[in-house]
Write an enzyme that holds these catalytic residues in place. Structure first.
Site, PDB file in Angstrom:
ATOM      1  N   GLU A  10     104.983  10.259 -11.194  1.00  0.00           N
ATOM      2  CA  GLU A  10     105.723  10.505 -12.444  1.00  0.00           C
ATOM      3  C   GLU A  10     105.005   9.786 -13.579  1.00  0.00           C
ATOM      4  O   GLU A  10     105.511   8.834 -14.162  1.00  0.00           O
ATOM      5  CB  GLU A  10     107.190  10.050 -12.333  1.00  0.00           C
ATOM      6  CG  GLU A  10     108.040  10.633 -13.479  1.00  0.00           C
ATOM      7  CD  GLU A  10     109.383   9.957 -13.673  1.00  0.00           C
ATOM      8  OE1 GLU A  10     110.100   9.763 -12.681  1.00  0.00           O
ATOM      9  OE2 GLU A  10     109.691   9.640 -14.831  1.00  0.00           O
ATOM     10  N   HIS A  12     102.834  10.080 -17.107  1.00  0.00           N
ATOM     11  CA  HIS A  12     102.854  11.038 -18.215  1.00  0.00           C
ATOM     12  C   HIS A  12     101.663  10.936 -19.152  1.00  0.00           C
ATOM     13  O   HIS A  12     101.051   9.881 -19.286  1.00  0.00           O
ATOM     14  CB  HIS A  12     104.140  10.861 -19.007  1.00  0.00           C
ATOM     15  CG  HIS A  12     105.371  10.956 -18.150  1.00  0.00           C
ATOM     16  ND1 HIS A  12     105.674  12.069 -17.417  1.00  0.00           N
ATOM     17  CD2 HIS A  12     106.361  10.058 -17.888  1.00  0.00           C
ATOM     18  CE1 HIS A  12     106.816  11.873 -16.759  1.00  0.00           C
ATOM     19  NE2 HIS A  12     107.230  10.649 -17.022  1.00  0.00           N
ATOM     20  N   HIS A 163     112.550  16.294 -14.129  1.00  0.00           N
ATOM     21  CA  HIS A 163     112.479  15.065 -14.915  1.00  0.00           C
ATOM     22  C   HIS A 163     113.610  15.024 -15.946  1.00  0.00           C
ATOM     23  O   HIS A 163     114.027  16.054 -16.452  1.00  0.00           O
ATOM     24  CB  HIS A 163     111.116  14.994 -15.621  1.00  0.00           C
ATOM     25  CG  HIS A 163     110.869  13.705 -16.333  1.00  0.00           C
ATOM     26  ND1 HIS A 163     111.318  13.482 -17.619  1.00  0.00           N
ATOM     27  CD2 HIS A 163     110.245  12.575 -15.932  1.00  0.00           C
ATOM     28  CE1 HIS A 163     110.957  12.254 -17.973  1.00  0.00           C
ATOM     29  NE2 HIS A 163     110.321  11.676 -16.984  1.00  0.00           N
ATOM     30  N   ASP A 283     106.207   5.808 -13.571  1.00  0.00           N
ATOM     31  CA  ASP A 283     106.726   6.302 -14.853  1.00  0.00           C
ATOM     32  C   ASP A 283     105.895   5.730 -16.005  1.00  0.00           C
ATOM     33  O   ASP A 283     106.424   5.293 -17.021  1.00  0.00           O
ATOM     34  CB  ASP A 283     108.226   6.004 -15.045  1.00  0.00           C
ATOM     35  CG  ASP A 283     108.894   6.959 -16.054  1.00  0.00           C
ATOM     36  OD1 ASP A 283     108.177   7.805 -16.635  1.00  0.00           O
ATOM     37  OD2 ASP A 283     110.109   6.843 -16.255  1.00  0.00           O
TER      38      ASP A 283
HETATM   39 MN    MN Z   1     109.240   9.795 -16.769  1.00  0.00          MN
END
Ligand code: MN
Length: 323
Positions: A10, A12, A163, A283
């Protein structure tokens, strides 16, 4: 330090031009913090690779940060933007092909176009699945119109990472509490609810091999499995599922540890879902890579489980070659 091999799912980036979709998302972040985040979201070299190296992250699966193309009002623009995003990501993955893999951006404004773009992203670009930032303009994917997309995920044997995103309209129970509507609480409620809509509408009965990944330790769902079965069975609602609700959570729905670095929560999630349903993630750049890596290496679990959570499960699910 000798690090355990890790895959992170996850993580980005921001593609050129996609800042325009992030205006509502950015309301949750102060300006100085965002300047730092923006430089990390746009970087595919020094910043990201250095952090990965320090943390023992062998492979990062990259995805467009929220809301991405889900924020586009015009369907034709969404289809074009999604293609641009996926081509851009493919060009970045190609520069570091052993370190990066891709999750596709999908124009869910058009289920048929989303199915076609998923196929192109997986077959032509080599992506490992897709990451969709929740509902698209208030449309949820339990709508039968999206069966064409689910059918394609199952046929291609790739997962969808569902998400978080903002609520399409803030529920009355959140009135006067802006601190609750975003990542602190509201996103988890929104995303867990979306996943339960899929479950209770029978998406996983129609597409039994489908895999949906939830971040943030499963957005709370692992801890409510017993109650789902108990209360689903207690009230008349006319819904018939092939299995007990709990049985989909840990099989069709799998989770990552992104943004929840709690050993107690991890132990509970593994106990509920099984050690093959939980995968490490960070994340990035919203959470600390170092904190996440230290957490997963020290959290209480046996060696076999730790290797599954750190890399084995992701390698199996995404068909990545083990080092
Ligand atoms: Mn995220």
């Amino acid at each position: 330090m000798n690090r355990i091999r890790k895959i992170a799912l996850e993580e980005h980036f921001m593609a050129p031009g996609f800042e325009r979709y992030s205006k509502t998302f950015l309301q949750h972040i102060d300006k100085a913090t965002y300047a730092e985040l923006a430089s990390r979201l746009a970087d595919f070299d020094e910043l990201r690779l250095t952090e990965m190296d320090r943390a023992g992250i062998a492979v990062t699966v990259l995805s467009q940060t929220g809301p991405g193309v889900q924020g586009e009002l015009d369907t034709h623009a969404a289809i074009a933007s999604a293609k641009d995003n996926n081509d851009f990501l493919a060009s970045q993955v190609a520069r570091h092909p052993t370190r990066y893999a891709g999750f596709a951006t999908l124009p869910m404004q058009s289920p048929q176009a989303a199915a076609e773009e998923l196929t192109r992203a997986v077959v032509a670009l080599g992506f490992k699945g897709a990451l969709v930032n929740g509902h698209t303009q208030g449309r949820y994917y339990d709508d039968p119109a999206f069966d064409v997309v689910w059918e394609r995920f199952q046929a291609l044997d790739v997962p969808l990472y569902l998400h978080p995103i903002d609520f399409p309209a803030v529920p009355a129970s959140f009135a006067g509490h802006a601190e609750l509507t975003g990542a602190t609480w509201g996103w988890g409620v929104e995303t867990a609810t979306h996943a339960l809509r899929l479950l209770f509408s029978g998406v996983f009965d129609r597409f039994p091999k489908l895999k949906v990944i939830l971040g943030h330790m499963g957005e709370g769902l692992p801890f409510q499995r017993w109650r789902f079965d108990s209360r689903f069975g207690a009230y008349p609602h006319g819904i018939r599922l092939h299995r007990a609700p709990s049985e989909y959570i840990g099989s069709n729905i799998v989770i990552t540890t992104s943004g929840v670095c709690s050993g107690a929560a991890l132990a509970g999630a593994i106990a509920e879902l099984g050690e093959e349903a939980v995968m490490f993630s960070v994340d990035y750049p919203y959470e600390s890579t170092a904190v996440a890596a230290d957490f997963i290496e020290s959290a209480p679990m046996d060696d076999r489980t730790r290797h599954l959570v750190c890399h084995g499960n992701a390698e199996r699910l995404l068909k990545l070659n083990a080092a």
